[in-house]
Design a protein around this motif. Structure first.
Motif, PDB file in Angstrom:
ATOM      1  N   ASN A  94      36.567  51.883  39.528  1.00 48.71           N
ATOM      2  CA  ASN A  94      37.044  50.513  39.385  1.00 48.71           C
ATOM      3  C   ASN A  94      36.473  49.627  40.493  1.00 48.71           C
ATOM      4  OD1 ASN A  94      38.554  48.352  38.345  1.00 48.71           O
ATOM      5  ND2 ASN A  94      40.290  48.828  39.659  1.00 48.71           N
ATOM      6  N   LYS A  95      36.473  50.146  41.724  1.00 48.21           N
ATOM      7  CA  LYS A  95      35.951  49.349  42.835  1.00 48.21           C
ATOM      8  C   LYS A  95      34.452  49.114  42.669  1.00 48.21           C
ATOM      9  CE  LYS A  95      36.040  48.701  47.787  1.00 48.21           C
ATOM     10  NZ  LYS A  95      36.632  49.114  49.061  1.00 48.21           N
ATOM     11  N   ARG A 138      34.000  46.287  40.360  1.00 47.85           N
ATOM     12  CA  ARG A 138      34.365  45.006  40.983  1.00 47.85           C
ATOM     13  C   ARG A 138      33.317  44.561  41.994  1.00 47.85           C
ATOM     14  NH1 ARG A 138      37.372  43.786  36.905  1.00 47.85           N
ATOM     15  NH2 ARG A 138      39.400  44.777  36.875  1.00 47.85           N
ATOM     16  N   ALA A 197      30.936  41.089  41.894  1.00 47.50           N
ATOM     17  CA  ALA A 197      30.797  40.160  43.012  1.00 47.50           C
ATOM     18  C   ALA A 197      29.333  39.846  43.319  1.00 47.50           C
ATOM     19  CB  ALA A 197      31.481  40.723  44.255  1.00 47.50           C
ATOM     20  N   ASP A 205      37.292  39.161  47.822  1.00 46.24           N
ATOM     21  CA  ASP A 205      38.501  39.634  47.171  1.00 46.24           C
ATOM     22  C   ASP A 205      38.048  40.257  45.855  1.00 46.24           C
ATOM     23  OD1 ASP A 205      40.266  38.637  49.134  1.00 46.24           O
ATOM     24  OD2 ASP A 205      40.164  36.647  48.241  1.00 46.24           O
ATOM     25  N   LEU A 206      38.468  41.497  45.607  1.00 49.67           N
ATOM     26  CA  LEU A 206      38.074  42.185  44.389  1.00 49.67           C
ATOM     27  C   LEU A 206      39.265  42.227  43.444  1.00 49.67           C
ATOM     28  CD1 LEU A 206      36.054  45.142  45.972  1.00 49.67           C
ATOM     29  CD2 LEU A 206      35.214  42.915  45.187  1.00 49.67           C
ATOM     30  N   LYS A 207      39.071  41.724  42.233  1.00 48.15           N
ATOM     31  CA  LYS A 207      40.142  41.612  41.241  1.00 48.15           C
ATOM     32  C   LYS A 207      40.843  42.957  41.034  1.00 48.15           C
ATOM     33  CE  LYS A 207      40.921  40.411  36.424  1.00 48.15           C
ATOM     34  NZ  LYS A 207      40.273  40.025  35.167  1.00 48.15           N
ATOM     35  N   GLY A 208      42.167  42.937  41.179  1.00 46.51           N
ATOM     36  CA  GLY A 208      42.972  44.123  40.919  1.00 46.51           C
ATOM     37  C   GLY A 208      43.024  45.131  42.047  1.00 46.51           C
ATOM     38  N   ASP A 237      43.898  45.431  46.142  1.00 46.62           N
ATOM     39  CA  ASP A 237      44.510  44.722  47.270  1.00 46.62           C
ATOM     40  C   ASP A 237      43.558  44.602  48.453  1.00 46.62           C
ATOM     41  OD1 ASP A 237      46.890  44.411  45.888  1.00 46.62           O
ATOM     42  OD2 ASP A 237      47.835  46.178  46.780  1.00 46.62           O
ATOM     43  N   THR A 282      41.101  42.320  51.421  1.00 44.84           N
ATOM     44  CA  THR A 282      39.780  41.713  51.468  1.00 44.84           C
ATOM     45  C   THR A 282      38.793  42.820  51.789  1.00 44.84           C
ATOM     46  OG1 THR A 282      40.697  39.609  52.199  1.00 44.84           O
ATOM     47  CG2 THR A 282      38.366  39.968  52.627  1.00 44.84           C
TER      48      THR A 282
END
Length: 90
Positions: free
Chosen positions: A33-34, A37, A41, A71-74, A76, A78
């Motif tokens: 997921n990261k 994201r 970006a 900030d990555l959606k979903g 927490d 920075t």
């Protein structure tokens, strides 16, 4: 949106390192997921790497640009991302 050069494709790439679970053809877990994201970006033609991954690689073989915060959606917090500097020259 029309492109100035319709034959040119500009990919956005995001790289993160961590544990994943593979189920059939899906990758599950925070790391996958990261990575998605981080890719979101990036700008077209850019490779962004998470600070986790950048800290693990050999910096004599790879060169990174100045870190950016995002900030990555979903997810927490920075996050610090580093652009991988590259050239498409052989």
């Amino acid at each position: 949106m029309a492109s100035a050069d319709p034959a040119r494709v500009r990919l956005r790439v995001g790289v993160h390192t961590g544990d994943v679970v593979q189920h059939d053809h899906d990758v599950l877990g925070l790391a996958g997921n990261k990575a998605a994201r981080v890719a979101a970006a990036a700008d077209g033609g850019q490779i962004l790497v998470s600070s986790t991954t950048a800290d693990m690689v050999n910096t004599t073989e790879f060169t990174f640009g100045d870190p950016i915060t995002a900030d990555l959606k979903g997810i927490d917090g920075t996050h610090i991302l580093k652009p991988l500097l590259w050239s498409n020259r052989p």
